[in-house]
Design a protein around this motif. Structure first.
Motif, PDB file in Angstrom:
ATOM      1  N   VAL A 165       0.838  -1.206   0.000  1.00 15.79           N
ATOM      2  CA  VAL A 165       0.000   0.000   0.000  1.00 15.79           C
ATOM      3  C   VAL A 165       0.868   1.249   0.000  1.00 15.79           C
ATOM      4  O   VAL A 165       0.658   2.183  -0.798  1.00 15.79           O
ATOM      5  N   LYS A 166       1.865   1.287   0.890  1.00 18.60           N
ATOM      6  CA  LYS A 166       2.716   2.479   1.015  1.00 18.60           C
ATOM      7  C   LYS A 166       3.497   2.742  -0.268  1.00 18.60           C
ATOM      8  O   LYS A 166       3.678   3.906  -0.677  1.00 18.60           O
ATOM      9  N   ASP A 167       3.977   1.688  -0.919  1.00 23.64           N
ATOM     10  CA  ASP A 167       4.697   1.873  -2.175  1.00 23.64           C
ATOM     11  C   ASP A 167       3.777   2.456  -3.246  1.00 23.64           C
ATOM     12  O   ASP A 167       4.165   3.379  -3.972  1.00 23.64           O
ATOM     13  N   LEU A 168       2.560   1.942  -3.349  1.00 24.78           N
ATOM     14  CA  LEU A 168       1.617   2.445  -4.349  1.00 24.78           C
ATOM     15  C   LEU A 168       1.215   3.889  -4.060  1.00 24.78           C
ATOM     16  O   LEU A 168       0.989   4.681  -4.981  1.00 24.78           O
ATOM     17  N   GLU A 169       1.132   4.235  -2.783  1.00 26.96           N
ATOM     18  CA  GLU A 169       0.735   5.597  -2.430  1.00 26.96           C
ATOM     19  C   GLU A 169       1.737   6.637  -2.936  1.00 26.96           C
ATOM     20  O   GLU A 169       1.362   7.774  -3.214  1.00 26.96           O
ATOM     21  N   THR A 170       2.994   6.266  -3.084  1.00 26.45           N
ATOM     22  CA  THR A 170       3.995   7.213  -3.594  1.00 26.45           C
ATOM     23  C   THR A 170       3.743   7.559  -5.059  1.00 26.45           C
ATOM     24  O   THR A 170       4.292   8.545  -5.568  1.00 26.45           O
ATOM     25  N   LYS A 171       2.930   6.742  -5.749  1.00 25.19           N
ATOM     26  CA  LYS A 171       2.638   6.962  -7.170  1.00 25.19           C
ATOM     27  C   LYS A 171       1.173   7.336  -7.399  1.00 25.19           C
ATOM     28  O   LYS A 171       0.730   7.430  -8.544  1.00 25.19           O
ATOM     29  N   ASN A 172       0.438   7.546  -6.322  1.00 23.37           N
ATOM     30  CA  ASN A 172      -1.010   7.715  -6.389  1.00 23.37           C
ATOM     31  C   ASN A 172      -1.390   9.171  -6.595  1.00 23.37           C
ATOM     32  O   ASN A 172      -1.946   9.827  -5.713  1.00 23.37           O
ATOM     33  N   ASP A 173      -1.130   9.693  -7.784  1.00 22.07           N
ATOM     34  CA  ASP A 173      -1.391  11.105  -8.071  1.00 22.07           C
ATOM     35  C   ASP A 173      -2.884  11.440  -8.032  1.00 22.07           C
ATOM     36  O   ASP A 173      -3.262  12.579  -7.723  1.00 22.07           O
ATOM     37  N   ARG A 174      -3.739  10.480  -8.353  1.00 21.64           N
ATOM     38  CA  ARG A 174      -5.188  10.727  -8.374  1.00 21.64           C
ATOM     39  C   ARG A 174      -5.829  10.591  -6.989  1.00 21.64           C
ATOM     40  O   ARG A 174      -7.018  10.858  -6.818  1.00 21.64           O
ATOM     41  N   LYS A 175      -5.060  10.129  -6.026  1.00 23.73           N
ATOM     42  CA  LYS A 175      -5.533   9.981  -4.641  1.00 23.73           C
ATOM     43  C   LYS A 175      -6.738   9.044  -4.540  1.00 23.73           C
ATOM     44  O   LYS A 175      -7.703   9.300  -3.800  1.00 23.73           O
ATOM     45  N   ILE A 176      -6.691   7.960  -5.302  1.00 25.05           N
ATOM     46  CA  ILE A 176      -7.750   6.956  -5.186  1.00 25.05           C
ATOM     47  C   ILE A 176      -7.523   6.143  -3.903  1.00 25.05           C
ATOM     48  O   ILE A 176      -6.401   6.072  -3.398  1.00 25.05           O
ATOM     49  N   PRO A 177      -8.576   5.521  -3.356  1.00 24.12           N
ATOM     50  CA  PRO A 177      -8.384   4.684  -2.158  1.00 24.12           C
ATOM     51  C   PRO A 177      -7.483   3.487  -2.467  1.00 24.12           C
ATOM     52  O   PRO A 177      -7.686   2.790  -3.466  1.00 24.12           O
ATOM     53  N   ILE A 178      -6.489   3.254  -1.636  1.00 23.97           N
ATOM     54  CA  ILE A 178      -5.641   2.059  -1.723  1.00 23.97           C
ATOM     55  C   ILE A 178      -5.705   1.386  -0.356  1.00 23.97           C
ATOM     56  O   ILE A 178      -5.265   1.961   0.645  1.00 23.97           O
ATOM     57  N   THR A 179      -6.266   0.207  -0.314  1.00 20.87           N
ATOM     58  CA  THR A 179      -6.677  -0.418   0.943  1.00 20.87           C
ATOM     59  C   THR A 179      -5.994  -1.762   1.144  1.00 20.87           C
ATOM     60  O   THR A 179      -5.888  -2.560   0.202  1.00 20.87           O
ATOM     61  N   GLU A 180      -5.580  -2.022   2.365  1.00 23.93           N
ATOM     62  CA  GLU A 180      -5.045  -3.339   2.723  1.00 23.93           C
ATOM     63  C   GLU A 180      -6.194  -4.276   3.064  1.00 23.93           C
ATOM     64  O   GLU A 180      -6.976  -4.014   3.979  1.00 23.93           O
ATOM     65  N   ILE A 181      -6.319  -5.357   2.297  1.00 24.53           N
ATOM     66  CA  ILE A 181      -7.236  -6.454   2.621  1.00 24.53           C
ATOM     67  C   ILE A 181      -6.374  -7.704   2.691  1.00 24.53           C
ATOM     68  O   ILE A 181      -5.950  -8.246   1.665  1.00 24.53           O
ATOM     69  N   ARG A 182      -6.059  -8.124   3.887  1.00 25.18           N
ATOM     70  CA  ARG A 182      -5.152  -9.244   4.050  1.00 25.18           C
ATOM     71  C   ARG A 182      -5.802 -10.556   3.622  1.00 25.18           C
ATOM     72  O   ARG A 182      -7.032 -10.664   3.569  1.00 25.18           O
ATOM     73  N   ASN A 183      -4.983 -11.519   3.302  1.00 21.09           N
ATOM     74  CA  ASN A 183      -5.492 -12.874   3.181  1.00 21.09           C
ATOM     75  C   ASN A 183      -5.903 -13.352   4.571  1.00 21.09           C
ATOM     76  O   ASN A 183      -5.675 -12.674   5.569  1.00 21.09           O
ATOM     77  N   GLY A 184      -6.475 -14.526   4.653  1.00 18.18           N
ATOM     78  CA  GLY A 184      -6.937 -14.992   5.952  1.00 18.18           C
ATOM     79  C   GLY A 184      -7.185 -16.481   5.938  1.00 18.18           C
ATOM     80  O   GLY A 184      -6.831 -17.186   4.998  1.00 18.18           O
ATOM     81  N   PHE A 185      -7.823 -16.955   6.984  1.00 16.45           N
ATOM     82  CA  PHE A 185      -8.212 -18.366   7.052  1.00 16.45           C
ATOM     83  C   PHE A 185      -9.727 -18.461   6.931  1.00 16.45           C
ATOM     84  O   PHE A 185     -10.448 -17.492   7.197  1.00 16.45           O
ATOM     85  N   ASP A 186     -10.213 -19.615   6.558  1.00 14.05           N
ATOM     86  CA  ASP A 186     -11.641 -19.774   6.298  1.00 14.05           C
ATOM     87  C   ASP A 186     -12.160 -21.041   6.976  1.00 14.05           C
ATOM     88  O   ASP A 186     -12.690 -21.942   6.340  1.00 14.05           O
ATOM     89  N   PHE A 187     -11.992 -21.098   8.262  1.00 15.65           N
ATOM     90  CA  PHE A 187     -12.491 -22.213   9.060  1.00 15.65           C
ATOM     91  C   PHE A 187     -12.609 -21.727  10.496  1.00 15.65           C
ATOM     92  O   PHE A 187     -12.165 -20.623  10.833  1.00 15.65           O
ATOM     93  N   GLU A 188     -13.211 -22.534  11.348  1.00 16.04           N
ATOM     94  CA  GLU A 188     -13.362 -22.152  12.751  1.00 16.04           C
ATOM     95  C   GLU A 188     -12.021 -22.280  13.462  1.00 16.04           C
ATOM     96  O   GLU A 188     -11.460 -23.376  13.553  1.00 16.04           O
ATOM     97  N   ALA A 189     -11.511 -21.172  13.962  1.00 15.96           N
ATOM     98  CA  ALA A 189     -10.241 -21.189  14.682  1.00 15.96           C
ATOM     99  C   ALA A 189     -10.506 -21.522  16.143  1.00 15.96           C
ATOM    100  O   ALA A 189     -11.350 -20.899  16.788  1.00 15.96           O
ATOM    101  N   ARG A 190      -9.790 -22.514  16.626  1.00 17.49           N
ATOM    102  CA  ARG A 190      -9.915 -22.836  18.044  1.00 17.49           C
ATOM    103  C   ARG A 190      -8.645 -23.526  18.533  1.00 17.49           C
ATOM    104  O   ARG A 190      -7.976 -24.229  17.774  1.00 17.49           O
ATOM    105  N   LEU A 191      -8.351 -23.316  19.788  1.00 18.49           N
ATOM    106  CA  LEU A 191      -7.168 -23.898  20.398  1.00 18.49           C
ATOM    107  C   LEU A 191      -7.425 -25.375  20.684  1.00 18.49           C
ATOM    108  O   LEU A 191      -8.450 -25.739  21.273  1.00 18.49           O
TER     109      LEU A 191
END
Length: 397
Positions: A184-210
């Motif tokens: 995100v930070k690297d892209l923001e240095t080139k973002n002349d139009r000031k469009i939204p640049i958002t972090e959406i992380r990958n994740g897990f897709d199951f019930e997390a439990r210890l």
């Protein structure tokens, strides 16, 4: 409309990200359509999502690999793939033309339409740009699962094209989503139009439990592939020393994914089990039942690499042995989640310590004091809420 190169039944961490977008977007608000390249029949078990597989009828196709590929055939396939890359043959064949045609059929001119194009491969973004140019009500979100212009794994002959598509995205897209804050930070240095640049992380897709569960044999699992300089050599060296010093005859080392290009040292061969890529749910079951989870990623100038498997490791709540760049985001997240032991990729002694600390947990039947609140924030359903907010932001401007 999601335009992607990866989607189930294609087995890939990239498929998992986009499948979660389609799965968790609020169906009371969004009609979700997915266009992707796939040769074969697709059984769509999620009837709330419309899927449109596009057959690749191109004459020149890239080779795939599996664990049974012998050394000569593996190298021959790799050489063929390299040849196609030098010729700039698209990985998705004629997908660009066919996907554009299908998207035009789906678009309702009177409706608000979001196009989400996601790379790799970059052809998806060319499709999105063309659609935006031809339909006035379209909003375009370019999703980047990897950096474009500063990605060190891009072949030299393709760098100019990646610079070009990055320029197109920053010139025409309405927003960008990507997987980590450094990108995100690297892209923001080139973002002349000031469009939204958002972090959406990958994740897990199951019930997390210890889980308080321990195998009869100390079982380490690595889920994923090795390529370029992401290799297990330093881990192997450390493990050989641990075996020599601790006499770990009760070890299992499970590689889950294509490792056909990896040479297993003779000292470790008897402990190793290899499996090809398996469906996500099967892989999660194996991960959840491990005594330790192996994460390997070398230091590079390219910052912001979590690797997709890390989030599944976190959700499994089994100790992580991280052989990584200690200054990058993966190491930071593991420490914040108190989810394992971090070692420098090139430090054999630190890797030995990570292995032995994980082994002690198994011996004593103990778990770590995981930061479960932070881990649960990395469920894919939570991350898709960020995407929904981004979409609403585009229509509230």
């Amino acid at each position: 409309i999601i335009i992607t190169s990866y989607y189930p039944p294609i087995i890939s961490v990239a498929s998992n990200r986009i499948h979660s977008f389609a799965k968790y977007l609020d169906k009371n608000e969004f009609e979700v359509n997915v266009i992707f390249p796939f040769n074969g029949k697709v059984e769509n078990n999620d009837h709330a999502v419309n899927v449109f597989p596009i057959n690749n009828s191109s004459l020149f196709k890239y080779c795939s690999f599996d664990k049974n590929t012998n050394f000569f055939l593996h190298k021959s396939k790799a050489l063929w793939n390299r040849f196609l890359m030098l010729l700039n043959v698209p990985h998705t064949g004629n997908f660009e033309k066919q996907a554009y045609k299908k998207a035009k059929e789906i678009i309702k001119p009177e409706a608000d339409t979001i196009i989400i194009s996601t790379s790799p491969y970059i052809e998806t973004h060319f499709i999105a740009k063309k659609l935006k140019e031809n339909f006035s009500k379209i909003r375009w979100i370019a999703d980047l699962r990897d950096a474009l212009s500063n990605n060190p794994y891009i072949p030299t002959n393709q760098l100019n094209m990646h610079h070009h598509i990055e320029d197109i995205i920053l010139s025409y897209a309405d927003a960008v989503s990507t997987v980590s804050l450094p990108i995100v930070k690297d892209l923001e240095t080139k973002n002349d139009r000031k469009i939204p640049i958002t972090e959406i992380r990958n994740g897990f897709d199951f019930e997390a439990r210890l889980r308080f569960q321990f195998n009869e044999r100390f079982t380490l699992v690595y889920a994923g592939t090795f390529y370029a300089n992401r290799t297990p050599e330093t881990f192997f060296e450390a493990l050989k020393l641990v075996l020599k010093e601790h006499q770990l005859s009760d070890l299992r080392l499970v590689f889950l994914g294509n490792t056909s290009g990896v040479k297993i040292p003779d000292e470790l061969f008897a402990f190793v089990e290899r499996y090809d890529k398996v469906p996500y749910n099967n892989a999660i079951n194996i991960i959840q039942n491990a005594d330790g989870l192996l994460l390997i990623h070398p230091p590079t100038a390219y910052r912001g690499v979590y690797t997709g498997k890390l989030f599944d490791y976190l959700g499994a709540m089994r100790p992580i042995i991280a052989v990584v760049d200690k200054t990058d985001v993966a190491a930071e997240l593991i420490k914040d989640c108190n989810a394992g032991f971090v070692a420098d990729f090139n430090d054999i002694d630190e890797i030995k310590t990570a292995i032995t600390e994980t082994y002690k947990l198994w011996l004593n039947k103990q778990t770590l004091a995981y930061n479960q609140e932070l881990i649960l924030m990395h469920h894919r359903a939570y991350q898709v809420k960020i995407l929904e907010h981004l979409i609403r932001q585009l229509y509230n401007e």
